[in-house]
Design an enzyme around this catalytic site. Structure first.
Site, mmCIF file in Angstrom:
data_model
loop_
_atom_site.group_PDB
_atom_site.id
_atom_site.type_symbol
_atom_site.label_atom_id
_atom_site.label_comp_id
_atom_site.label_asym_id
_atom_site.label_seq_id
_atom_site.Cartn_x
_atom_site.Cartn_y
_atom_site.Cartn_z
ATOM 1 N N CYS A 33 0.826 -1.214 0.000
ATOM 2 C CA CYS A 33 0.000 0.000 0.000
ATOM 3 C C CYS A 33 0.854 1.255 0.000
ATOM 4 O O CYS A 33 0.333 2.365 -0.043
ATOM 5 C CB CYS A 33 -0.913 0.028 1.207
ATOM 6 S SG CYS A 33 -1.960 -1.409 1.293
ATOM 7 N N CYS A 102 -2.452 8.026 7.127
ATOM 8 C CA CYS A 102 -1.073 8.147 7.620
ATOM 9 C C CYS A 102 -1.061 8.434 9.120
ATOM 10 O O CYS A 102 -0.204 7.932 9.844
ATOM 11 C CB CYS A 102 -0.343 9.283 6.894
ATOM 12 S SG CYS A 102 -0.132 8.983 5.144
#
Lengths: 129, 391
Positions: A33, A102
């Site tokens: 990813c 994130c």
């Protein structure tokens, strides 16, 4: 696209690099990813006394790593566990919507490092005769 | 402040050349006429559009009457693909394209699929090259259209267009080529190559944005997608963008000059210098696409253990404009479909970088970029857990 704070930490990240002899290590994310975050902690009297990170990922992943390590340094483990990804986003002055994951990695990275520390400690205690 | 500013994203867009801008300027306020008007103002504008059409035609060896101006490359792709498929839908419903096309082509094909057409998407090899044998075996009796890009925007590979054209010509299948990256940068002649339709874009060759062109070989009939006043032989209604079209003509003129004066050969030398510098001085850095069958101005790489966006932003901070096909730059979680179609792993595809040179790129720029990239890669790898644990 990114706030000044994100760019500042991306260009000059704090607490970056591998740690020798950490008490706990957490690794989260997936290279497929495009991001992996590895958090190293040193713990003394149930408190994070030192911390560092290594991150493969985009600017927001690196800035989130830097920010979360600064936020939890000096906190007790339970205090550190209470830091959420929202806290990280707020401290960064915001992240673009597609980059919120994130900050989640940052939250999960800290949790993983603390879990690793606690599991090792438990194993260590049990191993003692 | 950085030492230099180096724009190396000419595959994305180019600056309008000064000569092009000067050619365009009178057509905003002074010669503002509608080319469709009979009076003097209209006639002047018509003359300018016609001259531009000749220049664009000359660039690719076509007749002026075979060029249709559009609002850009994407529109020209859509016109060619949808227009051809709808004209020929009674002859067959099968259409073919490749796995590495620009979205303007791929998405037009997906739309055709929704309209009841059958789509075959050809795979590519590890250098992003379509295999002619795959095309041959994909063709069916009801195949009516093949669309293949001249050269790929992400990895620079130039396709075997002439061979593919020959196969399509022999079987009476319309052959469209998306030439947005190649036109004006590589010498070729649509007639010699057997191309039925070719898409071009002005802003990739130092012309203005918002103007494209579609070459349609004389005798090929397609349906319009924009209906109205019947401009551009009824294939693209709407008052002509005179200034933009004049700019496209001037850009085609400039491109034709550059194709003949040694500029392209110098561009190839600089491109190769960049490719050699990056792959020899940075460990675990790979060229993507074909080494020689590639756009003269295009150098693309995958850098192991790193993510593209972080490299782009560090390059940007050093005054360098580049691009990447990483997930983080595409806004999705998937890296570039082009790199994946080539068999590059997700991990490596996240570390893709593209540098596309321009006519003003100097040797010193190449040296600067190679040096800065080397330093940036080292700095970011010091942060990367993947680099430390690499097998």
């Amino acid at each position: 696209m990114y706030t000044e704070k994100v760019m500042e930490l991306f260009m000059n990240p704090k607490n970056a690099g591998r740690m020798e002899d950490p008490d706990g290590v957490g690794e989260v994310g997936n290279p497929r990813c495009g991001d992996i975050m590895k958090i190293y902690i040193k713990v003394k009297d149930d408190r994070i006394v030192d911390i560092s990170f290594e991150t493969f990922g985009c600017a927001s992943a690196i800035a989130s790593s830097s920010m979360v390590t600064e936020m939890v340094k000096g906190l007790t483990l339970d205090e550190a566990l209470a830091i959420s990804n929202k806290d990280v986003v707020n401290a960064l002055g915001g992240l673009p919507p597609q980059k919120i994951h994130c900050s989640l990695l940052a939250e999960e990275g800290i949790q993983a490092a603390i879990e690793d520390y606690r599991a090792k400690r438990k194993a260590g205690v049990e191993a003692k005769p | 402040m950085t030492e230099r500013y180096v724009y190396m994203d000419h595959s994305a867009t180019t600056a309008v050349d000064r000569s092009v801008l000067e050619a365009m300027l009178p057509y905003f306020s002074e010669e503002f006429g509608n080319p469709n008007s009979l009076h003097m103002w209209g006639r002047k504008a018509r003359k300018a559009v016609n001259e531009a059409r000749e220049k664009v035609a000359a660039l690719v060896g076509a007749d002026a009457a075979e060029i249709i101006f559009t609002g850009g490359g994407s529109e020209a792709d859509n016109l060619a693909i949808k227009g051809a498929a709808f004209t020929r839908r009674d002859k067959g419903r099968h259409v073919i394209t490749t796995a590495i096309e620009h979205h303007a082509v791929i998405d037009a094909f997906h739309w055709l699929e929704d309209q009841g057409f059958e789509v075959t998407i050809l795979p590519v090899d590890e250098k992003a090259m379509v295999r002619i044998s795959d095309l041959e075996s994909a063709i069916r009796p009801d195949t009516i259209l093949v669309s293949m890009m001249f050269a790929n925007n992400e990895v620079g590979t130039v396709q075997p267009v002439a061979e593919a054209a020959k196969i399509c010509n022999e079987r009476g299948i319309l052959f469209h080529v998306d030439g947005v990256q190649a036109a004006g940068h590589m010498p070729f002649n649509v007639r010699d190559m057997g191309i039925d339709m070719l898409t071009m874009s002005a802003h990739k060759m130092y012309g203005p944005k918002g103007v494209g062109g579609l070459y349609i070989r004389n005798g090929v009939k397609i349906e319009p997608i924009v209906h109205g006043g019947g401009q551009e032989r009824g294939l693209r209604s709407g008052t002509e963008n005179t200034a933009g079209i004049v700019g496209f003509g001037a850009a085609a003129d400039l491109a034709l000059r550059r194709l003949g004066d040694g500029s392209i050969e110098e561009e190839v030398r600089l491109r190769d210098l960049l490719i050699d510098s990056v792959t020899s001085s940075i460990e675990d850095a790979y060229l993507t696409g074909h080494r020689t069958e590639r756009l003269p101005f295009h150098a693309s790489f995958c850098i192991g253990s790193l993510e593209g966006e972080s490299m782009l932003l560090r390059l940007d901070a050093a005054g360098i404009g580049a691009s990447s096909g990483s997930a983080c730059t595409s806004g999705s979680l998937e890296p570039s479909y082009v790199l994946l179609a080539m068999g590059i792993t997700h991990e490596l595809a996240h570390g893709s970088l593209r540098f596309s040179l321009g006519k003003d790129t100097a040797r010193e720029d190449i040296v600067y970029v190679a040096e800065k990239l080397k330093k940036i890669v080292a700095d970011l790898r010091a942060l990367s857990p993947l680099w430390e644990n690499r097998g």
